[in-house]
Design a protein around this motif. Structure first.
Motif, mmCIF file in Angstrom:
data_model
loop_
_atom_site.group_PDB
_atom_site.id
_atom_site.type_symbol
_atom_site.label_atom_id
_atom_site.label_comp_id
_atom_site.label_asym_id
_atom_site.label_seq_id
_atom_site.Cartn_x
_atom_site.Cartn_y
_atom_site.Cartn_z
ATOM 1 N N LEU A 171 13.382 1.635 9.976
ATOM 2 C CA LEU A 171 14.551 1.557 9.569
ATOM 3 C C LEU A 171 15.406 2.807 9.248
ATOM 4 C CD1 LEU A 171 16.510 -0.606 8.086
ATOM 5 C CD2 LEU A 171 15.230 0.022 5.852
ATOM 6 N N ILE A 172 14.456 3.662 8.389
ATOM 7 C CA ILE A 172 15.306 4.866 8.458
ATOM 8 C C ILE A 172 15.540 5.766 9.641
ATOM 9 C CG2 ILE A 172 14.602 7.172 7.414
ATOM 10 C CD1 ILE A 172 15.340 5.229 5.320
ATOM 11 N N ALA A 173 14.798 5.372 10.552
ATOM 12 C CA ALA A 173 14.922 6.139 11.884
ATOM 13 C C ALA A 173 16.189 5.523 12.731
ATOM 14 C CB ALA A 173 13.756 5.936 13.002
ATOM 15 N N ARG A 174 16.512 4.333 12.405
ATOM 16 C CA ARG A 174 18.009 3.746 13.021
ATOM 17 C C ARG A 174 18.993 4.247 12.136
ATOM 18 N NH1 ARG A 174 16.401 0.522 16.969
ATOM 19 N NH2 ARG A 174 14.573 -0.691 16.735
ATOM 20 N N VAL A 175 19.046 4.334 10.729
ATOM 21 C CA VAL A 175 20.061 4.654 10.101
ATOM 22 C C VAL A 175 20.333 5.918 9.924
ATOM 23 C CG1 VAL A 175 20.752 4.462 7.587
ATOM 24 C CG2 VAL A 175 19.564 2.472 8.626
ATOM 25 N N LEU A 176 19.226 6.813 9.758
ATOM 26 C CA LEU A 176 19.518 8.367 9.263
ATOM 27 C C LEU A 176 19.073 9.060 10.657
ATOM 28 C CD1 LEU A 176 17.715 8.646 5.908
ATOM 29 C CD2 LEU A 176 20.406 8.288 6.734
ATOM 30 N N GLY A 177 18.640 8.715 11.673
ATOM 31 C CA GLY A 177 18.357 9.247 12.965
ATOM 32 C C GLY A 177 17.257 10.030 13.023
ATOM 33 N N GLY A 178 16.140 9.508 12.411
ATOM 34 C CA GLY A 178 14.734 10.269 12.502
ATOM 35 C C GLY A 178 13.911 9.935 13.536
ATOM 36 N N PRO A 179 12.808 10.453 13.600
ATOM 37 C CA PRO A 179 11.946 10.220 14.775
ATOM 38 C C PRO A 179 11.549 8.596 14.904
ATOM 39 C CG PRO A 179 10.901 11.357 13.166
ATOM 40 C CD PRO A 179 12.223 11.246 12.762
ATOM 41 N N ARG A 180 11.313 8.289 16.094
ATOM 42 C CA ARG A 180 10.869 6.833 16.290
ATOM 43 C C ARG A 180 9.637 6.741 17.025
ATOM 44 N NH1 ARG A 180 16.322 3.609 18.094
ATOM 45 N NH2 ARG A 180 17.656 4.454 16.236
ATOM 46 N N HIS A 181 8.682 7.742 17.320
ATOM 47 C CA HIS A 181 7.763 7.691 18.282
ATOM 48 C C HIS A 181 6.418 7.367 17.280
ATOM 49 C CE1 HIS A 181 6.934 11.658 16.412
ATOM 50 N NE2 HIS A 181 8.091 11.888 17.050
ATOM 51 N N LEU A 182 5.423 7.046 17.856
ATOM 52 C CA LEU A 182 4.096 6.324 17.155
ATOM 53 C C LEU A 182 3.618 7.520 15.977
ATOM 54 C CD1 LEU A 182 2.267 4.256 16.808
ATOM 55 C CD2 LEU A 182 0.722 5.736 18.413
ATOM 56 N N LEU A 183 3.849 8.800 16.457
ATOM 57 C CA LEU A 183 3.273 9.645 15.236
ATOM 58 C C LEU A 183 4.293 9.798 14.196
ATOM 59 C CD1 LEU A 183 1.929 12.684 17.506
ATOM 60 C CD2 LEU A 183 0.783 11.044 16.072
ATOM 61 N N ALA A 184 5.339 9.192 14.204
ATOM 62 C CA ALA A 184 6.384 9.341 13.198
ATOM 63 C C ALA A 184 5.833 8.370 11.857
ATOM 64 C CB ALA A 184 7.825 8.993 13.617
ATOM 65 N N HIS A 185 4.948 7.615 12.147
ATOM 66 C CA HIS A 185 4.704 6.636 11.416
ATOM 67 C C HIS A 185 3.574 7.267 10.219
ATOM 68 C CE1 HIS A 185 6.603 4.055 14.296
ATOM 69 N NE2 HIS A 185 6.787 3.292 13.397
ATOM 70 N N VAL A 186 2.921 8.495 10.673
ATOM 71 C CA VAL A 186 1.838 8.992 9.796
ATOM 72 C C VAL A 186 2.573 9.343 8.348
ATOM 73 C CG1 VAL A 186 0.197 10.921 9.632
ATOM 74 C CG2 VAL A 186 0.580 9.818 11.626
ATOM 75 N N VAL A 187 3.666 9.990 8.291
ATOM 76 C CA VAL A 187 3.966 10.676 7.010
ATOM 77 C C VAL A 187 4.289 9.408 5.960
ATOM 78 C CG1 VAL A 187 5.843 11.763 5.791
ATOM 79 C CG2 VAL A 187 4.643 12.937 7.644
ATOM 80 N N PRO A 188 5.248 8.504 6.513
ATOM 81 C CA PRO A 188 5.541 7.120 5.925
ATOM 82 C C PRO A 188 4.423 6.467 5.379
ATOM 83 C CG PRO A 188 7.292 7.477 7.451
ATOM 84 C CD PRO A 188 6.167 8.301 7.560
ATOM 85 N N ILE A 189 3.382 6.404 6.201
ATOM 86 C CA ILE A 189 2.283 5.537 5.895
ATOM 87 C C ILE A 189 1.341 6.219 4.696
ATOM 88 C CG2 ILE A 189 -0.054 4.920 6.724
ATOM 89 C CD1 ILE A 189 1.430 4.035 9.325
ATOM 90 N N LEU A 190 1.187 7.519 4.779
ATOM 91 C CA LEU A 190 0.381 8.059 3.673
ATOM 92 C C LEU A 190 1.230 8.155 2.421
ATOM 93 C CD1 LEU A 190 -0.776 11.224 5.924
ATOM 94 C CD2 LEU A 190 -2.232 9.451 5.068
ATOM 95 N N ALA A 191 2.605 8.487 2.855
ATOM 96 C CA ALA A 191 3.225 8.197 1.312
ATOM 97 C C ALA A 191 3.059 6.812 0.797
ATOM 98 C CB ALA A 191 4.879 8.537 1.764
ATOM 99 N N SER A 192 3.100 5.651 1.408
ATOM 100 C CA SER A 192 3.089 4.592 1.019
ATOM 101 C C SER A 192 1.694 4.264 0.491
ATOM 102 C CB SER A 192 3.220 3.381 2.100
ATOM 103 O OG SER A 192 2.966 2.150 1.620
ATOM 104 N N LEU A 193 0.556 4.543 1.188
ATOM 105 C CA LEU A 193 -0.689 4.483 0.367
ATOM 106 C C LEU A 193 -1.021 5.321 -0.885
ATOM 107 C CD1 LEU A 193 -2.738 4.459 3.738
ATOM 108 C CD2 LEU A 193 -2.595 2.527 2.097
ATOM 109 N N GLY A 194 -0.286 6.672 -0.727
ATOM 110 C CA GLY A 194 -0.456 7.505 -1.895
ATOM 111 C C GLY A 194 0.232 7.042 -2.895
ATOM 112 N N GLY A 195 1.387 6.395 -2.890
ATOM 113 C CA GLY A 195 2.189 5.873 -3.931
ATOM 114 C C GLY A 195 1.456 4.742 -4.617
#
Length: 106
Positions: free
Chosen positions: A25-49
């Protein structure tokens, strides 16, 4: 498998799915990365939160239910995972754009 381990895997899988959707969603709206490795930071943030708010601080949002013998609040856990996943994806998209902008100028 113990109930505690089943609960951990269930909530972790839920966080991974929510964070992956947040990344796209953020990649489409804000122009972020869409590749597989781009999911690491949000997943870690989600698990950490979720780990910090739900388990370390004991914050429970919404109604509680019993899952595998433990009291959880799935609505609150999903809400926390979504917020932290979106924040992680937005920070990553901002860094991605800043790095791409800096490399073009060089």
């Amino acid at each position: 498998m113990t109930p505690a381990l089943q609960l951990f895997f269930t909530l972790s899988a839920m966080n991974v799915v929510v964070a992956a959707l947040s990344t796209q969603l953020i990649a489409r709206v804000l122009g972020g990365p869409r590749h597989l490795l781009a999911h690491v930071v949000p997943i870690l943030a989600s698990l950490g939160g979720s780990g910090l708010l739900g388990h370390q601080l004991g914050v429970h949002l919404g109604p509680k239910m019993s899952l595998y013998g433990y009291e959880i609040s799935p609505v609150g856990d999903v809400a926390v995972a979504v917020v932290f996943g979106l924040l992680g994806a937005a920070a990553q998209a901002a860094a991605w754009r800043a790095l791409r902008r800096g490399s073009r100028a060089a």
